[in-house]
Design a protein around this motif. Structure first.
Motif, PDB file in Angstrom:
ATOM      1  N   CYS A   1      -8.522   1.209   2.927  1.00 60.71           N
ATOM      2  CA  CYS A   1      -8.535   1.377   0.920  1.00 60.71           C
ATOM      3  C   CYS A   1      -8.891  -0.213   0.597  1.00 60.71           C
ATOM      4  O   CYS A   1      -9.282  -0.358  -0.379  1.00 60.71           O
ATOM      5  CB  CYS A   1      -6.719   1.183   0.612  1.00 60.71           C
ATOM      6  N   SER A   2      -7.658  -1.618   1.379  1.00 60.41           N
ATOM      7  CA  SER A   2      -8.071  -2.376   1.075  1.00 60.41           C
ATOM      8  C   SER A   2      -9.155  -3.259   1.035  1.00 60.41           C
ATOM      9  O   SER A   2      -9.797  -3.507   0.638  1.00 60.41           O
ATOM     10  CB  SER A   2      -7.076  -3.333   2.181  1.00 60.41           C
ATOM     11  N   LYS A   3     -10.281  -2.379   1.469  1.00 61.49           N
ATOM     12  CA  LYS A   3     -12.273  -3.370   1.259  1.00 61.49           C
ATOM     13  C   LYS A   3     -12.974  -2.073   0.847  1.00 61.49           C
ATOM     14  O   LYS A   3     -13.898  -3.072   0.749  1.00 61.49           O
ATOM     15  CB  LYS A   3     -11.994  -3.252   3.321  1.00 61.49           C
ATOM     16  N   ASP A   4     -11.935  -0.786  -0.182  1.00 62.00           N
ATOM     17  CA  ASP A   4     -12.843  -0.382  -1.207  1.00 62.00           C
ATOM     18  C   ASP A   4     -12.134  -0.917  -2.201  1.00 62.00           C
ATOM     19  O   ASP A   4     -11.078  -0.590  -2.881  1.00 62.00           O
ATOM     20  CB  ASP A   4     -12.749   0.760  -0.905  1.00 62.00           C
ATOM     21  N   TYR A   5     -13.599  -1.821  -2.838  1.00 63.74           N
ATOM     22  CA  TYR A   5     -12.865  -2.198  -4.197  1.00 63.74           C
ATOM     23  C   TYR A   5     -11.834  -1.504  -5.322  1.00 63.74           C
ATOM     24  O   TYR A   5     -10.826  -1.205  -5.806  1.00 63.74           O
ATOM     25  CB  TYR A   5     -13.737  -3.160  -5.476  1.00 63.74           C
ATOM     26  N   SER A   6     -11.817  -0.188  -5.787  1.00 61.32           N
ATOM     27  CA  SER A   6     -11.636   0.833  -6.139  1.00 61.32           C
ATOM     28  C   SER A   6     -10.819   1.391  -5.736  1.00 61.32           C
ATOM     29  O   SER A   6      -9.644   1.875  -6.670  1.00 61.32           O
ATOM     30  CB  SER A   6     -12.731   2.229  -6.045  1.00 61.32           C
ATOM     31  N   CYS A   7     -10.018   1.444  -4.443  1.00 63.91           N
ATOM     32  CA  CYS A   7      -9.114   1.957  -3.714  1.00 63.91           C
ATOM     33  C   CYS A   7      -8.529   1.376  -4.062  1.00 63.91           C
ATOM     34  O   CYS A   7      -7.223   1.456  -4.451  1.00 63.91           O
ATOM     35  CB  CYS A   7      -9.875   2.137  -2.166  1.00 63.91           C
ATOM     36  N   ALA A   8      -8.857  -0.713  -3.791  1.00 67.62           N
ATOM     37  CA  ALA A   8      -7.407  -1.170  -3.663  1.00 67.62           C
ATOM     38  C   ALA A   8      -6.693  -1.936  -5.133  1.00 67.62           C
ATOM     39  O   ALA A   8      -6.077  -1.255  -4.912  1.00 67.62           O
ATOM     40  CB  ALA A   8      -8.002  -2.686  -2.799  1.00 67.62           C
ATOM     41  N   ALA A   9      -8.157  -1.534  -5.919  1.00 69.36           N
ATOM     42  CA  ALA A   9      -7.857  -1.616  -7.253  1.00 69.36           C
ATOM     43  C   ALA A   9      -7.041  -0.751  -8.053  1.00 69.36           C
ATOM     44  O   ALA A   9      -5.892  -1.235  -8.624  1.00 69.36           O
ATOM     45  CB  ALA A   9      -9.108  -2.051  -8.299  1.00 69.36           C
ATOM     46  N   GLY A  10      -7.303   0.229  -8.025  1.00 65.92           N
ATOM     47  CA  GLY A  10      -6.449   1.724  -8.143  1.00 65.92           C
ATOM     48  C   GLY A  10      -4.705   1.560  -7.667  1.00 65.92           C
ATOM     49  O   GLY A  10      -3.919   1.802  -8.110  1.00 65.92           O
ATOM     50  N   CYS A  11      -4.610   0.993  -6.146  1.00 61.78           N
ATOM     51  CA  CYS A  11      -3.151   0.759  -5.300  1.00 61.78           C
ATOM     52  C   CYS A  11      -2.322  -0.216  -6.100  1.00 61.78           C
ATOM     53  O   CYS A  11      -1.563  -1.044  -6.952  1.00 61.78           O
ATOM     54  CB  CYS A  11      -3.523   0.449  -4.243  1.00 61.78           C
ATOM     55  N   VAL A  12      -3.417  -1.319  -6.952  1.00 59.83           N
ATOM     56  CA  VAL A  12      -2.835  -2.656  -7.495  1.00 59.83           C
ATOM     57  C   VAL A  12      -2.538  -2.001  -8.946  1.00 59.83           C
ATOM     58  O   VAL A  12      -1.064  -2.322  -9.292  1.00 59.83           O
ATOM     59  CB  VAL A  12      -3.260  -3.371  -8.064  1.00 59.83           C
ATOM     60  N   ARG A  13      -3.011  -1.144  -9.687  1.00 60.92           N
ATOM     61  CA  ARG A  13      -2.716  -0.680 -11.260  1.00 60.92           C
ATOM     62  C   ARG A  13      -1.933   0.265 -11.161  1.00 60.92           C
ATOM     63  O   ARG A  13      -0.509   0.086 -11.644  1.00 60.92           O
ATOM     64  CB  ARG A  13      -3.494   0.348 -11.556  1.00 60.92           C
ATOM     65  N   THR A  14      -1.770   0.825  -9.576  1.00 66.90           N
ATOM     66  CA  THR A  14      -0.301   1.941  -9.852  1.00 66.90           C
ATOM     67  C   THR A  14       1.179   1.384  -9.379  1.00 66.90           C
ATOM     68  O   THR A  14       2.205   1.565  -9.383  1.00 66.90           O
ATOM     69  CB  THR A  14      -0.806   2.355  -8.526  1.00 66.90           C
ATOM     70  N   TYR A  15       0.858  -0.045  -8.676  1.00 65.27           N
ATOM     71  CA  TYR A  15       1.924  -1.114  -8.170  1.00 65.27           C
ATOM     72  C   TYR A  15       2.497  -1.588  -9.486  1.00 65.27           C
ATOM     73  O   TYR A  15       4.067  -1.191  -9.769  1.00 65.27           O
ATOM     74  CB  TYR A  15       0.960  -2.114  -7.444  1.00 65.27           C
ATOM     75  N   MET A  16       2.225  -1.954  -9.965  1.00 63.55           N
ATOM     76  CA  MET A  16       2.020  -2.510 -10.897  1.00 63.55           C
ATOM     77  C   MET A  16       2.542  -1.414 -12.422  1.00 63.55           C
ATOM     78  O   MET A  16       3.769  -2.423 -12.936  1.00 63.55           O
ATOM     79  CB  MET A  16       1.279  -3.534 -12.263  1.00 63.55           C
ATOM     80  N   ASN A  17       1.820  -0.824 -12.592  1.00 62.24           N
ATOM     81  CA  ASN A  17       2.632   0.257 -13.124  1.00 62.24           C
ATOM     82  C   ASN A  17       4.114   0.991 -13.003  1.00 62.24           C
ATOM     83  O   ASN A  17       4.871   0.914 -13.897  1.00 62.24           O
ATOM     84  CB  ASN A  17       1.672   2.064 -13.743  1.00 62.24           C
ATOM     85  N   ARG A  18       4.441   1.382 -12.033  1.00 64.74           N
ATOM     86  CA  ARG A  18       5.824   1.500 -11.267  1.00 64.74           C
ATOM     87  C   ARG A  18       6.451  -0.066 -11.015  1.00 64.74           C
ATOM     88  O   ARG A  18       7.457   0.382 -11.469  1.00 64.74           O
ATOM     89  CB  ARG A  18       5.236   1.420  -9.966  1.00 64.74           C
ATOM     90  N   TYR A  19       6.211  -1.019 -10.957  1.00 67.30           N
ATOM     91  CA  TYR A  19       7.352  -2.052 -10.950  1.00 67.30           C
ATOM     92  C   TYR A  19       7.545  -3.026 -12.312  1.00 67.30           C
ATOM     93  O   TYR A  19       8.783  -3.443 -12.555  1.00 67.30           O
ATOM     94  CB  TYR A  19       6.689  -3.407  -9.406  1.00 67.30           C
TER      95      TYR A  19
ATOM     96  N   TRP B   1       1.245  -1.109  -0.402  1.00 64.26           N
ATOM     97  CA  TRP B   1      -0.274   0.343   0.111  1.00 64.26           C
ATOM     98  C   TRP B   1       0.798   1.119  -0.359  1.00 64.26           C
ATOM     99  O   TRP B   1       0.361   2.366  -0.780  1.00 64.26           O
ATOM    100  CB  TRP B   1      -0.520   0.044   1.398  1.00 64.26           C
ATOM    101  N   LYS B   2       1.791   1.235   0.988  1.00 65.92           N
ATOM    102  CA  LYS B   2       2.814   2.607   0.887  1.00 65.92           C
ATOM    103  C   LYS B   2       3.482   2.571  -0.912  1.00 65.92           C
ATOM    104  O   LYS B   2       3.592   3.625  -1.125  1.00 65.92           O
ATOM    105  CB  LYS B   2       3.813   2.140   1.691  1.00 65.92           C
ATOM    106  N   ASP B   3       3.566   1.658  -1.394  1.00 65.71           N
ATOM    107  CA  ASP B   3       4.450   1.369  -2.310  1.00 65.71           C
ATOM    108  C   ASP B   3       3.906   1.995  -3.982  1.00 65.71           C
ATOM    109  O   ASP B   3       3.818   2.397  -4.422  1.00 65.71           O
ATOM    110  CB  ASP B   3       5.012  -0.280  -2.949  1.00 65.71           C
ATOM    111  N   CYS B   4       2.386   1.631  -3.672  1.00 64.29           N
ATOM    112  CA  CYS B   4       1.159   2.259  -3.868  1.00 64.29           C
ATOM    113  C   CYS B   4       0.458   3.788  -4.481  1.00 64.29           C
ATOM    114  O   CYS B   4      -0.292   4.168  -4.776  1.00 64.29           O
ATOM    115  CB  CYS B   4       0.297   1.060  -4.542  1.00 64.29           C
ATOM    116  N   GLY B   5       1.514   4.389  -3.114  1.00 62.26           N
ATOM    117  CA  GLY B   5       1.151   5.945  -3.007  1.00 62.26           C
ATOM    118  C   GLY B   5       0.378   6.371  -1.335  1.00 62.26           C
ATOM    119  O   GLY B   5      -0.044   7.339  -2.067  1.00 62.26           O
ATOM    120  N   ARG B   6       0.139   5.111  -1.171  1.00 61.52           N
ATOM    121  CA  ARG B   6      -0.824   5.416   0.004  1.00 61.52           C
ATOM    122  C   ARG B   6      -2.176   5.641  -0.053  1.00 61.52           C
ATOM    123  O   ARG B   6      -2.736   6.913   0.550  1.00 61.52           O
ATOM    124  CB  ARG B   6       0.017   6.236   1.038  1.00 61.52           C
ATOM    125  N   PRO B   7      -2.666   4.919  -0.818  1.00 58.67           N
ATOM    126  CA  PRO B   7      -3.778   6.102  -1.890  1.00 58.67           C
ATOM    127  C   PRO B   7      -5.082   5.681  -0.585  1.00 58.67           C
ATOM    128  O   PRO B   7      -5.293   4.738   0.306  1.00 58.67           O
ATOM    129  CB  PRO B   7      -4.420   5.169  -3.113  1.00 58.67           C
TER     130      PRO B   7
END
Length: 134
Positions: free
Chosen positions: A71-89, A58-64
């Motif tokens: 965030c992990s319990k909100d699909y939109s927030c969690a999916a955005g975190c995964v997308r950001t993490y993937m784009n980053r790495y 979550w920290k690596d994806c920018g702490r949304p």
């Protein structure tokens, strides 16, 4: 001029890779049945929510959102975190931008697509209906 800009934007997307909605759903199903489940102890720390996100992820994806567990319990927030993490790495990993690489990075961290131990996780994602090209 507009055609040139659109072409450049599409190349940027390909170069960095963007996880598809289908691949994201398969990861979600593999992690939680795509439900906002609570936290579970996993490899010495808690993993929470739809995508079983750890606090460091979550920290690596920018702490949304307002916090990691929220965030992990909100699909939109969690999916955005995964997308950001993937784009980053995905570029850092040296692996191709495909569903297999994204799943293995999700499971094993920034270079997870290079680790043999993430191959079993990829099989779990495949069982949700995804292929390398999803």
């Amino acid at each position: 001029m507009i055609k040139v800009l659109l072409a450049l934007l599409s190349l940027t997307s390909v170069a960095y890779g963007t996880i598809s909605d289908q691949c994201l759903r398969c990861i979600c199903k593999a992690e939680s049945g795509c439900q906002p489940i609570g936290c579970r102890l996993d490899v010495y720390s808690d993993s929470c929510g739809f995508f079983q996100i750890k606090e460091a992820y979550w920290k690596d994806c920018g702490r949304p959102g307002i916090g990691w567990k929220e965030c992990s319990k909100d699909y939109s927030c969690a999916a955005g975190c995964v997308r950001t993490y993937m784009n980053r790495y995905i570029g850092y990993s040296g692996c191709p931008a495909n569903c297999e690489s994204f799943a293995r990075i999700h499971n094993g961290g920034p270079k997870g697509c290079t680790y043999d131990c993430t191959k079993q996780y990829w099989k779990r994602v495949q069982q949700q209906g995804c292929t390398m090209y999803s």
